[in-house]
Write an enzyme that holds these catalytic residues in place. Structure first.
Site, PDB file in Angstrom:
ATOM      1  N   GLY A  45      40.937  28.606  34.570  1.00 27.68           N
ATOM      2  CA  GLY A  45      40.008  29.393  33.764  1.00 27.68           C
ATOM      3  C   GLY A  45      39.971  30.828  34.258  1.00 27.68           C
ATOM      4  O   GLY A  45      40.101  31.070  35.466  1.00 27.68           O
ATOM      5  N   GLN A  50      37.144  39.275  35.117  1.00 30.01           N
ATOM      6  CA  GLN A  50      37.886  39.052  36.370  1.00 30.01           C
ATOM      7  C   GLN A  50      39.162  39.897  36.431  1.00 30.01           C
ATOM      8  O   GLN A  50      39.796  39.976  37.479  1.00 30.01           O
ATOM      9  CB  GLN A  50      38.240  37.573  36.525  1.00 30.01           C
ATOM     10  CG  GLN A  50      37.033  36.670  36.738  1.00 30.01           C
ATOM     11  CD  GLN A  50      37.455  35.218  36.870  1.00 30.01           C
ATOM     12  OE1 GLN A  50      37.492  34.511  35.874  1.00 30.01           O
ATOM     13  NE2 GLN A  50      37.782  34.783  38.062  1.00 30.01           N
ATOM     14  N   CYS A  95      37.380  29.610  42.366  1.00 27.26           N
ATOM     15  CA  CYS A  95      37.399  30.757  41.453  1.00 27.26           C
ATOM     16  C   CYS A  95      38.491  31.718  41.903  1.00 27.26           C
ATOM     17  O   CYS A  95      38.597  32.016  43.097  1.00 27.26           O
ATOM     18  CB  CYS A  95      36.039  31.455  41.495  1.00 27.26           C
ATOM     19  SG  CYS A  95      35.925  32.922  40.460  1.00 27.26           S
ATOM     20  N   LEU A  96      39.273  32.200  40.958  1.00 29.71           N
ATOM     21  CA  LEU A  96      40.349  33.136  41.315  1.00 29.71           C
ATOM     22  C   LEU A  96      39.796  34.428  41.920  1.00 29.71           C
ATOM     23  O   LEU A  96      40.516  35.123  42.632  1.00 29.71           O
ATOM     24  CB  LEU A  96      41.204  33.443  40.080  1.00 29.71           C
ATOM     25  CG  LEU A  96      42.056  32.269  39.577  1.00 29.71           C
ATOM     26  CD1 LEU A  96      42.727  32.621  38.253  1.00 29.71           C
ATOM     27  CD2 LEU A  96      43.103  31.864  40.608  1.00 29.71           C
ATOM     28  N   HIS A 137      31.255  27.646  34.167  1.00 30.22           N
ATOM     29  CA  HIS A 137      31.685  28.569  35.228  1.00 30.22           C
ATOM     30  C   HIS A 137      32.093  29.919  34.626  1.00 30.22           C
ATOM     31  O   HIS A 137      31.689  30.977  35.110  1.00 30.22           O
ATOM     32  CB  HIS A 137      32.844  27.928  36.003  1.00 30.22           C
ATOM     33  CG  HIS A 137      33.444  28.788  37.067  1.00 30.22           C
ATOM     34  ND1 HIS A 137      33.338  28.501  38.423  1.00 30.22           N
ATOM     35  CD2 HIS A 137      34.175  29.926  37.005  1.00 30.22           C
ATOM     36  CE1 HIS A 137      33.949  29.426  39.122  1.00 30.22           C
ATOM     37  NE2 HIS A 137      34.497  30.305  38.284  1.00 30.22           N
ATOM     38  N   GLU A 138      32.895  29.862  33.554  1.00 33.00           N
ATOM     39  CA  GLU A 138      33.408  31.113  32.953  1.00 33.00           C
ATOM     40  C   GLU A 138      32.307  31.880  32.216  1.00 33.00           C
ATOM     41  O   GLU A 138      32.288  33.119  32.253  1.00 33.00           O
ATOM     42  CB  GLU A 138      34.579  30.812  32.008  1.00 33.00           C
ATOM     43  CG  GLU A 138      35.796  30.162  32.675  1.00 33.00           C
ATOM     44  CD  GLU A 138      36.307  30.900  33.902  1.00 33.00           C
ATOM     45  OE1 GLU A 138      36.165  32.133  33.977  1.00 33.00           O
ATOM     46  OE2 GLU A 138      36.838  30.235  34.811  1.00 33.00           O
ATOM     47  N   HIS A 141      30.461  34.013  34.510  1.00 36.99           N
ATOM     48  CA  HIS A 141      31.132  35.296  34.792  1.00 36.99           C
ATOM     49  C   HIS A 141      30.693  36.377  33.796  1.00 36.99           C
ATOM     50  O   HIS A 141      30.552  37.547  34.159  1.00 36.99           O
ATOM     51  CB  HIS A 141      32.654  35.144  34.694  1.00 36.99           C
ATOM     52  CG  HIS A 141      33.311  34.658  35.951  1.00 36.99           C
ATOM     53  ND1 HIS A 141      33.283  35.375  37.133  1.00 36.99           N
ATOM     54  CD2 HIS A 141      34.030  33.547  36.207  1.00 36.99           C
ATOM     55  CE1 HIS A 141      33.961  34.709  38.064  1.00 36.99           C
ATOM     56  NE2 HIS A 141      34.415  33.590  37.527  1.00 36.99           N
TER      57      HIS A 141
HETATM   58  C1  Y12 Z   1      36.277  23.641  37.571  1.00 36.43           C
HETATM   59  C2  Y12 Z   1      35.726  24.539  38.427  1.00 36.43           C
HETATM   60  C3  Y12 Z   1      35.938  25.885  38.282  1.00 36.43           C
HETATM   61  C4  Y12 Z   1      36.688  26.340  37.221  1.00 36.43           C
HETATM   62  C5  Y12 Z   1      36.879  27.804  37.048  1.00 36.43           C
HETATM   63  C6  Y12 Z   1      38.286  28.243  37.121  1.00 36.43           C
HETATM   64  N1  Y12 Z   1      38.725  28.311  38.483  1.00 36.43           N
HETATM   65  C7  Y12 Z   1      40.037  28.418  38.812  1.00 36.43           C
HETATM   66  O1  Y12 Z   1      40.863  28.463  37.933  1.00 36.43           O
HETATM   67  C8  Y12 Z   1      40.345  28.498  40.243  1.00 36.43           C
HETATM   68  C9  Y12 Z   1      41.582  28.715  40.654  1.00 36.43           C
HETATM   69  C10 Y12 Z   1      41.978  28.853  42.047  1.00 36.43           C
HETATM   70  C11 Y12 Z   1      43.356  28.938  42.315  1.00 36.43           C
HETATM   71  C12 Y12 Z   1      43.808  29.089  43.610  1.00 36.43           C
HETATM   72  O2  Y12 Z   1      45.143  29.151  43.878  1.00 36.43           O
HETATM   73  C13 Y12 Z   1      45.762  30.391  44.032  1.00 36.43           C
HETATM   74  O3  Y12 Z   1      45.119  31.402  44.031  1.00 36.43           O
HETATM   75  C14 Y12 Z   1      47.233  30.369  44.158  1.00 36.43           C
HETATM   76  C15 Y12 Z   1      42.920  29.136  44.650  1.00 36.43           C
HETATM   77  O4  Y12 Z   1      43.476  29.153  45.933  1.00 36.43           O
HETATM   78  C16 Y12 Z   1      43.428  30.238  46.735  1.00 36.43           C
HETATM   79  O5  Y12 Z   1      42.726  31.149  46.477  1.00 36.43           O
HETATM   80  C17 Y12 Z   1      44.277  30.200  47.928  1.00 36.43           C
HETATM   81  C18 Y12 Z   1      41.551  29.066  44.390  1.00 36.43           C
HETATM   82  C19 Y12 Z   1      41.091  28.933  43.081  1.00 36.43           C
HETATM   83  C20 Y12 Z   1      37.213  25.434  36.368  1.00 36.43           C
HETATM   84  C21 Y12 Z   1      37.017  24.091  36.541  1.00 36.43           C
HETATM   85 CO    CO Z   2      35.543  32.166  38.445  1.00 37.28          CO
END
Ligand code: Y12
Ligand code: CO
Length: 173
Positions: A45, A50, A95-96, A137-138, A141
């Protein structure tokens, strides 16, 4: 369009996103550019704020049963409004914009949503499970709210300490 992910504690994440009024090429270019950055960083997401565009637009791509993401499951959600919500669920969110941190967050279990697509057409959906959590979550934001804001005082203090250390280590390496 070249985009980079804005990371906590950048104050731009605290802006309230403005409603989308023009469903034009500029919006389409932004959405098209958000998708690869979300996929390349293993995200499911991403809200426009962001990537430093404080407008009420977000994208989601929830993995299928095999854990695979595909273009077919891309959801583009503009000007979302939650019209109904029920139940309670806890999920370890990431969260990214807050790299490397995952925390258990309590959300509504199910929801009903009205929104617009990239052409401005009115849509609605019912969500549960990971989709429901990701939508909440989004949408947070869009209000300048991060999942870490929902932590208890002591957990947040621990997070701040660990996050500061992580940023320092990242700077030094
Ligand atoms: C459930 C809970 C939260 C969401 C919101 C969307 N969140 C994400 O998409 C999180 C992504 C994420 C990806 C990562 O990997 C990389 O950055 C390569 C990460 O790992 C690091 O930061 C090392 C952390 C979060 C949707 C559903
Ligand atoms: Co987020």
């Amino acid at each position: 369009m070249k985009l980079t992910i804005v990371e906590y504690p950048d104050k731009r994440l605290r802006l309230k996103s403005k409603a989308v009024v023009s469903f034009d090429k500029k919006l389409h270019d932004l959405l098209d550019s958000m998708y690869p950055i979300m996929i390349d960083t293993n995200g499911i997401g991403l809200a426009a704020i962001q990537v430093a565009h404080p407008i009420r637009a977000l994208i989601l791509n929830i993995p299928d049963e095999e854990g695979e993401q595909s273009d077919e499951n891309l959801l583009e959600i503009i000007n979302p409004v939650i019209t109904d919500k029920a139940g309670e669920t806890v999920y370890q969110e990431g969260c990214l914009s807050v790299p490397k941190f995952y925390e258990d967050i309590k959300r509504f279990d199910t929801l009903s949503l009205n929104y617009q697509d990239r052409e401005g057409n009115t849509k609605s959906l019912e969500a549960d499970g990971l989709l429901s959590i990701a939508i909440q979550h989004e949408i947070d934001h869009l209000e300048g709210i991060l999942f870490i804001d929902k932590l208890s005082y002591s957990r947040r203090k621990k997070f701040e300490k660990e996050y500061k250390r992580m940023l320092k280590e990242r700077k030094e390496s």
